[in-house]
Design a protein around this motif. Structure first.
Motif, PDB file in Angstrom:
ATOM      1  N   LEU A 238       0.751  -1.476  -0.010  1.00  0.00           N
ATOM      2  CA  LEU A 238       0.236   0.189   0.280  1.00  0.00           C
ATOM      3  C   LEU A 238       0.982   1.113  -0.173  1.00  0.00           C
ATOM      4  N   LEU A 239       2.326   0.974   0.766  1.00  0.00           N
ATOM      5  CA  LEU A 239       2.912   2.134   1.065  1.00  0.00           C
ATOM      6  C   LEU A 239       3.948   2.377  -0.704  1.00  0.00           C
ATOM      7  N   ALA A 240       3.962   1.288  -1.277  1.00  0.00           N
ATOM      8  CA  ALA A 240       4.380   1.422  -2.631  1.00  0.00           C
ATOM      9  C   ALA A 240       4.181   2.270  -3.330  1.00  0.00           C
ATOM     10  N   LYS A 241       2.719   1.873  -3.237  1.00  0.00           N
ATOM     11  CA  LYS A 241       1.478   2.746  -4.435  1.00  0.00           C
ATOM     12  C   LYS A 241       1.061   4.035  -3.995  1.00  0.00           C
ATOM     13  N   ALA A 242       1.123   4.456  -1.954  1.00  0.00           N
ATOM     14  CA  ALA A 242       1.071   5.543  -2.308  1.00  0.00           C
ATOM     15  C   ALA A 242       1.754   6.643  -2.871  1.00  0.00           C
ATOM     16  N   ILE A 243       2.987   6.705  -2.339  1.00  0.00           N
ATOM     17  CA  ILE A 243       4.118   7.410  -2.110  1.00  0.00           C
ATOM     18  C   ILE A 243       4.627   8.214  -3.506  1.00  0.00           C
ATOM     19  N   PRO A 244       4.205   7.918  -4.570  1.00  0.00           N
ATOM     20  CA  PRO A 244       4.329   8.396  -6.131  1.00  0.00           C
ATOM     21  C   PRO A 244       3.006   9.258  -5.902  1.00  0.00           C
ATOM     22  N   ASN A 245       2.080   9.274  -5.707  1.00  0.00           N
ATOM     23  CA  ASN A 245       1.040  10.203  -5.571  1.00  0.00           C
ATOM     24  C   ASN A 245       0.590  11.054  -4.153  1.00  0.00           C
ATOM     25  N   LEU A 246       2.113  11.042  -3.268  1.00  0.00           N
ATOM     26  CA  LEU A 246       2.150  12.168  -1.728  1.00  0.00           C
ATOM     27  C   LEU A 246       2.352  13.224  -1.888  1.00  0.00           C
ATOM     28  N   THR A 247       1.346  14.464  -1.506  1.00  0.00           N
ATOM     29  CA  THR A 247       1.118  15.627  -1.501  1.00  0.00           C
ATOM     30  C   THR A 247       2.494  16.201  -0.461  1.00  0.00           C
ATOM     31  N   GLU A 248       2.948  17.356  -0.449  1.00  0.00           N
ATOM     32  CA  GLU A 248       3.060  18.399   0.458  1.00  0.00           C
ATOM     33  C   GLU A 248       2.020  18.053   1.130  1.00  0.00           C
ATOM     34  N   GLN A 249       0.985  19.015   1.354  1.00  0.00           N
ATOM     35  CA  GLN A 249      -0.464  18.773   2.281  1.00  0.00           C
ATOM     36  C   GLN A 249      -0.572  17.148   2.739  1.00  0.00           C
ATOM     37  N   ASP A 250       0.185  15.907   2.501  1.00  0.00           N
ATOM     38  CA  ASP A 250      -0.370  14.844   2.905  1.00  0.00           C
ATOM     39  C   ASP A 250       0.905  14.337   3.794  1.00  0.00           C
ATOM     40  N   ILE A 251       2.183  14.830   3.937  1.00  0.00           N
ATOM     41  CA  ILE A 251       3.713  14.797   4.269  1.00  0.00           C
ATOM     42  C   ILE A 251       2.564  15.459   5.405  1.00  0.00           C
TER      43      ILE A 251
ATOM     44  N   LEU B 294      12.056   9.330   4.042  1.00  0.00           N
ATOM     45  CA  LEU B 294      11.522   8.459   2.725  1.00  0.00           C
ATOM     46  C   LEU B 294      10.910   8.189   1.833  1.00  0.00           C
ATOM     47  N   CYS B 295       9.730   8.816   3.142  1.00  0.00           N
ATOM     48  CA  CYS B 295       8.044   9.653   2.387  1.00  0.00           C
ATOM     49  C   CYS B 295       8.340  10.640   1.074  1.00  0.00           C
ATOM     50  N   LYS B 296       8.738  11.417   2.224  1.00  0.00           N
ATOM     51  CA  LYS B 296       9.244  13.002   0.885  1.00  0.00           C
ATOM     52  C   LYS B 296       9.757  13.032   0.178  1.00  0.00           C
ATOM     53  N   ASP B 297      11.623  11.670   0.448  1.00  0.00           N
ATOM     54  CA  ASP B 297      11.890  11.561  -0.986  1.00  0.00           C
ATOM     55  C   ASP B 297      11.557  10.738  -1.806  1.00  0.00           C
ATOM     56  N   ARG B 298      10.459  10.514  -1.631  1.00  0.00           N
ATOM     57  CA  ARG B 298       9.956   9.789  -2.907  1.00  0.00           C
ATOM     58  C   ARG B 298      10.883   8.383  -3.107  1.00  0.00           C
ATOM     59  N   ASP B 299      11.527   7.847  -1.655  1.00  0.00           N
ATOM     60  CA  ASP B 299      12.433   6.240  -1.974  1.00  0.00           C
ATOM     61  C   ASP B 299      11.132   6.008  -1.797  1.00  0.00           C
ATOM     62  N   VAL B 300      10.988   4.943  -2.517  1.00  0.00           N
ATOM     63  CA  VAL B 300       9.627   3.431  -2.019  1.00  0.00           C
ATOM     64  C   VAL B 300      10.400   2.679  -1.869  1.00  0.00           C
ATOM     65  N   GLN B 301      11.515   2.373  -2.418  1.00  0.00           N
ATOM     66  CA  GLN B 301      12.199   0.380  -2.047  1.00  0.00           C
ATOM     67  C   GLN B 301      12.795   0.541  -0.872  1.00  0.00           C
ATOM     68  N   LYS B 302      13.371   1.935  -0.151  1.00  0.00           N
ATOM     69  CA  LYS B 302      13.641   2.203   0.692  1.00  0.00           C
ATOM     70  C   LYS B 302      12.419   2.298   1.864  1.00  0.00           C
ATOM     71  N   ALA B 303      11.159   3.277   2.035  1.00  0.00           N
ATOM     72  CA  ALA B 303      11.108   3.110   2.909  1.00  0.00           C
ATOM     73  C   ALA B 303      10.096   1.943   3.453  1.00  0.00           C
ATOM     74  N   THR B 304       9.192   1.154   1.646  1.00  0.00           N
ATOM     75  CA  THR B 304       8.561   0.073   2.078  1.00  0.00           C
ATOM     76  C   THR B 304       9.697  -1.410   2.350  1.00  0.00           C
ATOM     77  N   ASP B 305      11.189  -1.065   2.666  1.00  0.00           N
ATOM     78  CA  ASP B 305      11.818  -2.004   3.178  1.00  0.00           C
ATOM     79  C   ASP B 305      12.085  -2.140   4.833  1.00  0.00           C
ATOM     80  N   LEU B 306      12.061  -0.367   5.143  1.00  0.00           N
ATOM     81  CA  LEU B 306      12.092  -0.194   6.207  1.00  0.00           C
ATOM     82  C   LEU B 306      10.261  -0.187   6.848  1.00  0.00           C
ATOM     83  N   LEU B 307       9.331  -0.236   6.440  1.00  0.00           N
ATOM     84  CA  LEU B 307       7.838  -0.419   6.807  1.00  0.00           C
ATOM     85  C   LEU B 307       8.221  -1.807   7.159  1.00  0.00           C
TER      86      LEU B 307
END
Length: 224
Positions: free
Chosen positions: A96-109, A190-203
């Motif tokens: 779910l996070l992998a699919k979300a990160i490309p769509n995250l806005t500044e407001q979401d963060i 990591l979500c701010k940086d849009r780093d999908v791989q590292k973010a999902t690995d950490l999660l």
């Protein structure tokens, strides 16, 4: 004299909480067993008031359920359930996070960070234990919502409801709060940086490490 530890005076409620908590975690009080206030008061030689207060606190810790027409019962704890629930969470939430990160806005963060600040404040207050799981779920949800997968998010919320008591146990009794705080902050960056791989690995590791800590705690209490 400065090395002498202070004498800690415990209230009757605290003593009842500790006695019941140990009996539930050790299995002396079986999961689903009714917790009758009058019987507990007689056993521990206290009035029913501290017993009632203790049961409310233990409900906040996830060790007691209050059920309609049944009263208080001990929560059932299961190593097998921990394994299944947390493995499902690791699989579904990382996707779910992998699919979300490309769509995250500044407001979401910003919204996720606002919830994280509330969670970090709640972690400092033991009396806020009942809000820990809710705020934790809200933080993750703010990140996941951008995936636009409402049915998957419903599944995640159901899993989190079932994990609630285990998460509280982990944070309260395994020293999990500093790790949770650190990993949440890194995850947000990591979500701010849009780093999908590292973010999902950490999660995934964040969830599975929690499961490992909880499993050890429950096994230790069952054996002791």
């Amino acid at each position: 004299m400065s090395n002498i530890p202070p004498i800690i005076h415990k209230t009757r409620t605290q003593l009842v909480v500790e006695a019941l908590r140990e009996q539930i975690l050790s299995g002396d009080i079986a999961g689903g067993e009714p917790l009758r206030q009058s019987a507990i008061a007689a056993q521990l030689n206290v009035s029913r008031i501290p017993v009632r207060e203790a049961l409310v606190q233990l409900e906040a810790e996830g060790l007691v359920n209050f059920e309609p027409h049944k009263g208080a019962t001990a929560t059932k704890l299961s190593v097998e359930q921990v394994t299944e629930l947390f493995e499902l969470r690791a699989m579904i939430e990382s996707d779910l996070l992998a699919k979300a990160i490309p769509n995250l806005t500044e407001q979401d963060i910003e919204a996720a960070e606002a919830v994280l600040i509330q969670l970090e404040l709640a972690f400092k207050l033991k009396e806020s234990v009942a809000s820990w799981s809710e705020l934790n779920t809200r933080f993750h949800t703010r990140l996941y919502e951008a995936a636009n997968r409402p049915h998957t998010l419903d599944v995640v919320h159901g899993l989190n409801t079932n994990c609630d008591r285990y998460i509280r146990l982990q944070l309260l009794f395994t020293g999990g709060i500093p790790t949770a705080e650190r990993e949440h902050r890194i995850l947000l960056e990591l979500c701010k940086d849009r780093d999908v791989q590292k973010a999902t690995d950490l999660l995934r590791l964040h969830i599975l490490h929690a499961a490992d800590s909880i499993t050890k705690l429950v096994e230790q209490k069952i054996k002791s």
